[in-house]
Design an enzyme around this catalytic site. Sequence first.
Site, PDB file in Angstrom:
ATOM      1  N   SER A   1     -33.917 -17.645  -9.133  1.00 34.95           N
ATOM      2  CA  SER A   1     -33.363 -16.966  -7.959  1.00 34.95           C
ATOM      3  C   SER A   1     -32.866 -15.561  -8.286  1.00 34.95           C
ATOM      4  CB  SER A   1     -32.223 -17.799  -7.364  1.00 34.95           C
ATOM      5  OG  SER A   1     -32.751 -18.964  -6.786  1.00 34.95           O
ATOM      6  N   PHE A   2     -32.341 -15.399  -9.495  1.00 30.48           N
ATOM      7  CA  PHE A   2     -31.832 -14.064  -9.831  1.00 30.48           C
ATOM      8  C   PHE A   2     -32.948 -13.021  -9.778  1.00 30.48           C
ATOM      9  CE2 PHE A   2     -30.033 -10.723 -12.551  1.00 30.48           C
ATOM     10  CZ  PHE A   2     -28.803 -10.582 -11.924  1.00 30.48           C
ATOM     11  N   GLU A   3     -34.174 -13.447 -10.078  1.00 30.28           N
ATOM     12  CA  GLU A   3     -35.315 -12.514 -10.069  1.00 30.28           C
ATOM     13  C   GLU A   3     -35.808 -12.224  -8.653  1.00 30.28           C
ATOM     14  OE1 GLU A   3     -35.203 -15.142 -12.517  1.00 30.28           O
ATOM     15  OE2 GLU A   3     -34.324 -13.541 -13.729  1.00 30.28           O
TER      16      GLU A   3
ATOM     17  N   CYS B   1     -33.367 -21.618  -4.658  1.00 27.70           N
ATOM     18  CA  CYS B   1     -32.425 -22.729  -4.533  1.00 27.70           C
ATOM     19  C   CYS B   1     -31.579 -22.793  -5.796  1.00 27.70           C
ATOM     20  CB  CYS B   1     -33.202 -24.033  -4.344  1.00 27.70           C
ATOM     21  SG  CYS B   1     -32.160 -25.494  -4.501  1.00 27.70           S
ATOM     22  N   VAL B   2     -30.276 -22.643  -5.637  1.00 30.53           N
ATOM     23  CA  VAL B   2     -29.359 -22.748  -6.775  1.00 30.53           C
ATOM     24  C   VAL B   2     -28.483 -23.981  -6.555  1.00 30.53           C
ATOM     25  CG1 VAL B   2     -27.825 -21.476  -8.297  1.00 30.53           C
ATOM     26  CG2 VAL B   2     -29.292 -20.219  -6.724  1.00 30.53           C
TER      27      VAL B   2
ATOM     28  N   HIS C   1     -21.967 -20.452 -14.184  1.00 26.37           N
ATOM     29  CA  HIS C   1     -23.249 -19.778 -14.019  1.00 26.37           C
ATOM     30  C   HIS C   1     -23.701 -19.778 -12.557  1.00 26.37           C
ATOM     31  CE1 HIS C   1     -26.530 -18.118 -16.424  1.00 26.37           C
ATOM     32  NE2 HIS C   1     -27.350 -18.590 -15.517  1.00 26.37           N
TER      33      HIS C   1
ATOM     34  N   TYR D   1     -32.895 -13.734   3.900  1.00 26.63           N
ATOM     35  CA  TYR D   1     -32.122 -14.472   2.901  1.00 26.63           C
ATOM     36  C   TYR D   1     -32.470 -15.964   2.955  1.00 26.63           C
ATOM     37  CZ  TYR D   1     -27.790 -15.908   0.485  1.00 26.63           C
ATOM     38  OH  TYR D   1     -26.856 -16.431  -0.382  1.00 26.63           O
TER      39      TYR D   1
ATOM     40  N   ARG E   1     -31.935 -29.768   3.180  1.00 31.38           N
ATOM     41  CA  ARG E   1     -32.167 -28.464   3.810  1.00 31.38           C
ATOM     42  C   ARG E   1     -33.566 -27.912   3.600  1.00 31.38           C
ATOM     43  NH1 ARG E   1     -27.222 -29.637   3.035  1.00 31.38           N
ATOM     44  NH2 ARG E   1     -25.520 -28.742   4.266  1.00 31.38           N
TER      45      ARG E   1
HETATM   46  C1  DLZ Z   1     -30.347 -20.256 -15.470  1.00 28.80           C
HETATM   47  C2  DLZ Z   1     -30.458 -20.858 -14.107  1.00 28.80           C
HETATM   48  C3  DLZ Z   1     -29.678 -21.972 -13.745  1.00 28.80           C
HETATM   49  C4  DLZ Z   1     -28.700 -22.606 -14.687  1.00 28.80           C
HETATM   50  N1  DLZ Z   1     -29.777 -22.549 -12.554  1.00 28.80           N
HETATM   51  C5  DLZ Z   1     -30.643 -22.026 -11.651  1.00 28.80           C
HETATM   52  C6  DLZ Z   1     -30.756 -22.605 -10.356  1.00 28.80           C
HETATM   53  O1  DLZ Z   1     -30.134 -23.604  -9.995  1.00 28.80           O
HETATM   54  N2  DLZ Z   1     -31.640 -22.007  -9.484  1.00 28.80           N
HETATM   55  C7  DLZ Z   1     -32.364 -20.894  -9.806  1.00 28.80           C
HETATM   56  O2  DLZ Z   1     -33.116 -20.401  -8.945  1.00 28.80           O
HETATM   57  N3  DLZ Z   1     -32.272 -20.342 -11.029  1.00 28.80           N
HETATM   58  C8  DLZ Z   1     -31.445 -20.879 -11.953  1.00 28.80           C
HETATM   59  N4  DLZ Z   1     -31.348 -20.325 -13.193  1.00 28.80           N
HETATM   60  C9  DLZ Z   1     -32.257 -19.210 -13.553  1.00 28.80           C
HETATM   61  C10 DLZ Z   1     -31.779 -17.819 -13.088  1.00 28.80           C
HETATM   62  O3  DLZ Z   1     -31.983 -17.618 -11.703  1.00 28.80           O
HETATM   63  C11 DLZ Z   1     -32.601 -16.738 -13.838  1.00 28.80           C
HETATM   64  O4  DLZ Z   1     -33.967 -17.011 -13.692  1.00 28.80           O
HETATM   65  C12 DLZ Z   1     -32.263 -16.692 -15.309  1.00 28.80           C
HETATM   66  O5  DLZ Z   1     -30.873 -16.535 -15.496  1.00 28.80           O
HETATM   67  C13 DLZ Z   1     -33.001 -15.527 -16.010  1.00 28.80           C
HETATM   68  O6  DLZ Z   1     -32.648 -14.278 -15.430  1.00 28.80           O
END
Ligand code: DLZ
Length: 162
Positions: free
Chosen positions: A65-67, A88-89, A96, A121, A135
Amino acid sequence: MASRYHNLSDYDINSVPDAKGMKIGIVVAEWNNNITDALMDGAIGTLIKNGVAESDIKVLRVPGSFELIYGATQMTHLDVDAVIAIGCVVRGDTPHFDYICEGTTYGLARLNATQDKPVIYGLITTNDMQQALDRCGGKMGNKGDECAITAIKMIDFKRKCN
Ligand code: DLZ
């Protein structure tokens, strides 16, 4: 937030503008792909149901998701009218979760404020996997459907501003 009162797949068909000719980019995170693939399928199905041609939908994937921030930024440079960012996180044992949610949300919000195309979003942030399953086509509907309708409405909004 009280999303429990709202099914994510519900919308008033009469409020949706004609989406014929609209071009949509979708960037999908691979993390929790059991969820993100279902969100993506929901979004694509709803776009097509509302008039978007399948050939006008471009899907690209990023690792997590961060990317989505970088991925969505790059996709705004393509020949698309809007970009849907899907991720999805799920909360884990460390902070984290908070950093990824806040960073991704801020990045996508900033993207909306600093360039011309709507970025939708489609990040779900949940306490556990069941809430995520609820969801992406479960009892709460599918956030992908909501993103598709939002993309169509925001493209129409922008056209009205031109
Ligand atoms: C590292 C990580 C973790 C612990 N959990 C998730 C998550 O639940 N959902 C998600 O999309 N990505 C997760 N990531 C990966 C981070 O989004 C990212 O890909 C890494 O930190 C590398 O930048």
